[in-house]
Design a protein around this motif. Sequence first.
Motif, PDB file in Angstrom:
ATOM      1  N   ILE A  10       0.839  -1.206   0.000  1.00  0.00           N
ATOM      2  CA  ILE A  10       0.000   0.000   0.000  1.00  0.00           C
ATOM      3  C   ILE A  10       0.873   1.255   0.000  1.00  0.00           C
ATOM      4  O   ILE A  10       0.639   2.187  -0.783  1.00  0.00           O
ATOM      5  N   ALA A  11       1.890   1.280   0.856  1.00  0.00           N
ATOM      6  CA  ALA A  11       2.771   2.453   0.940  1.00  0.00           C
ATOM      7  C   ALA A  11       3.534   2.666  -0.366  1.00  0.00           C
ATOM      8  O   ALA A  11       3.630   3.801  -0.856  1.00  0.00           O
ATOM      9  N   TYR A  12       4.086   1.606  -0.936  1.00  0.00           N
ATOM     10  CA  TYR A  12       4.807   1.722  -2.198  1.00  0.00           C
ATOM     11  C   TYR A  12       3.876   2.190  -3.313  1.00  0.00           C
ATOM     12  O   TYR A  12       4.240   3.032  -4.136  1.00  0.00           O
ATOM     13  N   SER A  13       2.679   1.641  -3.357  1.00  0.00           N
ATOM     14  CA  SER A  13       1.716   2.021  -4.389  1.00  0.00           C
ATOM     15  C   SER A  13       1.322   3.491  -4.264  1.00  0.00           C
ATOM     16  O   SER A  13       1.277   4.219  -5.265  1.00  0.00           O
ATOM     17  N   MET A  14       1.039   3.941  -3.050  1.00  0.00           N
ATOM     18  CA  MET A  14       0.678   5.348  -2.839  1.00  0.00           C
ATOM     19  C   MET A  14       1.839   6.269  -3.194  1.00  0.00           C
ATOM     20  O   MET A  14       1.645   7.320  -3.816  1.00  0.00           O
ATOM     21  N   SER A  15       3.051   5.888  -2.814  1.00  0.00           N
ATOM     22  CA  SER A  15       4.232   6.689  -3.150  1.00  0.00           C
ATOM     23  C   SER A  15       4.412   6.778  -4.653  1.00  0.00           C
ATOM     24  O   SER A  15       4.714   7.851  -5.186  1.00  0.00           O
ATOM     25  N   LEU A  16       4.235   5.655  -5.335  1.00  0.00           N
ATOM     26  CA  LEU A  16       4.392   5.641  -6.782  1.00  0.00           C
ATOM     27  C   LEU A  16       3.340   6.510  -7.465  1.00  0.00           C
ATOM     28  O   LEU A  16       3.662   7.304  -8.359  1.00  0.00           O
ATOM     29  N   ILE A  17       2.104   6.435  -7.027  1.00  0.00           N
ATOM     30  CA  ILE A  17       1.031   7.244  -7.615  1.00  0.00           C
ATOM     31  C   ILE A  17       1.296   8.733  -7.379  1.00  0.00           C
ATOM     32  O   ILE A  17       1.185   9.548  -8.304  1.00  0.00           O
ATOM     33  N   CYS A  18       1.651   9.108  -6.148  1.00  0.00           N
ATOM     34  CA  CYS A  18       1.946  10.519  -5.847  1.00  0.00           C
ATOM     35  C   CYS A  18       3.132  11.010  -6.664  1.00  0.00           C
ATOM     36  O   CYS A  18       3.103  12.131  -7.195  1.00  0.00           O
ATOM     37  N   ALA A  19       4.164  10.198  -6.778  1.00  0.00           N
ATOM     38  CA  ALA A  19       5.343  10.602  -7.547  1.00  0.00           C
ATOM     39  C   ALA A  19       4.995  10.791  -9.018  1.00  0.00           C
ATOM     40  O   ALA A  19       5.455  11.749  -9.653  1.00  0.00           O
ATOM     41  N   LEU A  20       4.176   9.912  -9.567  1.00  0.00           N
ATOM     42  CA  LEU A  20       3.760  10.062 -10.972  1.00  0.00           C
ATOM     43  C   LEU A  20       2.929  11.325 -11.183  1.00  0.00           C
ATOM     44  O   LEU A  20       3.099  12.026 -12.188  1.00  0.00           O
ATOM     45  N   LEU A  21       2.054  11.642 -10.228  1.00  0.00           N
ATOM     46  CA  LEU A  21       1.271  12.877 -10.321  1.00  0.00           C
ATOM     47  C   LEU A  21       2.175  14.108 -10.249  1.00  0.00           C
ATOM     48  O   LEU A  21       1.982  15.079 -10.996  1.00  0.00           O
ATOM     49  N   LEU A  22       3.164  14.076  -9.367  1.00  0.00           N
ATOM     50  CA  LEU A  22       4.111  15.194  -9.263  1.00  0.00           C
ATOM     51  C   LEU A  22       4.950  15.340 -10.533  1.00  0.00           C
ATOM     52  O   LEU A  22       5.213  16.458 -10.989  1.00  0.00           O
ATOM     53  N   ALA A  24       4.028  14.528 -13.528  1.00  0.00           N
ATOM     54  CA  ALA A  24       3.140  15.115 -14.538  1.00  0.00           C
ATOM     55  C   ALA A  24       3.022  16.628 -14.336  1.00  0.00           C
ATOM     56  O   ALA A  24       3.081  17.399 -15.302  1.00  0.00           O
ATOM     57  N   ALA A  25       2.878  17.072 -13.089  1.00  0.00           N
ATOM     58  CA  ALA A  25       2.786  18.504 -12.805  1.00  0.00           C
ATOM     59  C   ALA A  25       4.104  19.206 -13.139  1.00  0.00           C
ATOM     60  O   ALA A  25       4.098  20.311 -13.704  1.00  0.00           O
ATOM     61  N   LEU A  26       5.228  18.576 -12.813  1.00  0.00           N
ATOM     62  CA  LEU A  26       6.523  19.173 -13.132  1.00  0.00           C
ATOM     63  C   LEU A  26       6.761  19.216 -14.633  1.00  0.00           C
ATOM     64  O   LEU A  26       7.387  20.146 -15.135  1.00  0.00           O
ATOM     65  N   PHE A  27       6.250  18.224 -15.349  1.00  0.00           N
ATOM     66  CA  PHE A  27       6.379  18.233 -16.803  1.00  0.00           C
ATOM     67  C   PHE A  27       5.694  19.462 -17.383  1.00  0.00           C
ATOM     68  O   PHE A  27       6.245  20.131 -18.258  1.00  0.00           O
ATOM     69  N   LEU A  28       4.517  19.786 -16.867  1.00  0.00           N
ATOM     70  CA  LEU A  28       3.804  20.980 -17.334  1.00  0.00           C
ATOM     71  C   LEU A  28       4.586  22.247 -16.988  1.00  0.00           C
ATOM     72  O   LEU A  28       4.660  23.184 -17.778  1.00  0.00           O
ATOM     73  N   TYR A  29       5.193  22.271 -15.780  1.00  0.00           N
ATOM     74  CA  TYR A  29       6.030  23.408 -15.385  1.00  0.00           C
ATOM     75  C   TYR A  29       7.200  23.560 -16.361  1.00  0.00           C
ATOM     76  O   TYR A  29       7.482  24.663 -16.839  1.00  0.00           O
ATOM     77  N   PHE A  30       7.892  22.454 -16.638  1.00  0.00           N
ATOM     78  CA  PHE A  30       9.047  22.524 -17.527  1.00  0.00           C
ATOM     79  C   PHE A  30       8.653  22.934 -18.937  1.00  0.00           C
ATOM     80  O   PHE A  30       9.402  23.659 -19.594  1.00  0.00           O
ATOM     81  N   ARG A  31       7.506  22.521 -19.401  1.00  0.00           N
ATOM     82  CA  ARG A  31       7.052  22.918 -20.724  1.00  0.00           C
ATOM     83  C   ARG A  31       6.874  24.437 -20.801  1.00  0.00           C
ATOM     84  O   ARG A  31       7.303  25.078 -21.758  1.00  0.00           O
ATOM     85  N   ARG A  32       6.262  25.008 -19.753  1.00  0.00           N
ATOM     86  CA  ARG A  32       6.089  26.472 -19.722  1.00  0.00           C
ATOM     87  C   ARG A  32       7.439  27.175 -19.610  1.00  0.00           C
ATOM     88  O   ARG A  32       7.680  28.185 -20.273  1.00  0.00           O
TER      89      ARG A  32
END
Length: 129
Positions: A10-22, A24-32
């Motif tokens: 559960i902890a690994y899965s939650m960490s992986l999901i949060c990291a993937l969401l972050l 994605a958000a950083l990718f949008l930041y870098f694009r701008r």
Amino acid sequence: MGVIDVLLLIAYSMSLICALLLIAALFLYFRRRLRAKAVSLFMVAAFFFLSAYTVQMAIALWIRFTAVPGAGAVLASLQTEALAVAQTGTTIGLLILTLLVFTKRQDLFIVLQEGKKGGASHADPDTNQ
């Protein structure tokens, strides 16, 4: 599987999901920021760390899901080597972030320039006379 194994999954899965969401958000930041031709060095280091951490969590999940008695020695060796590479990337990212924070250099930017035409730099006003 024991209670600890379930909690770790559960902890690994939650960490992986949060990291993937972050990521994605950083990718949008870098694009701008790439369009603006300036990227924060601190954010580049954070993205590097987060990417290595994400790979590490994916490998941890892989190891947990394949942790069965009698697993092949080749698979165990591959998992260990992959985890070592991911941990090395995570450590390098943490070292860079720590260095930037403690030297108070979080505001460093990498300025990207296109090829120079006629000797004028990207920051110079267009002087076509």
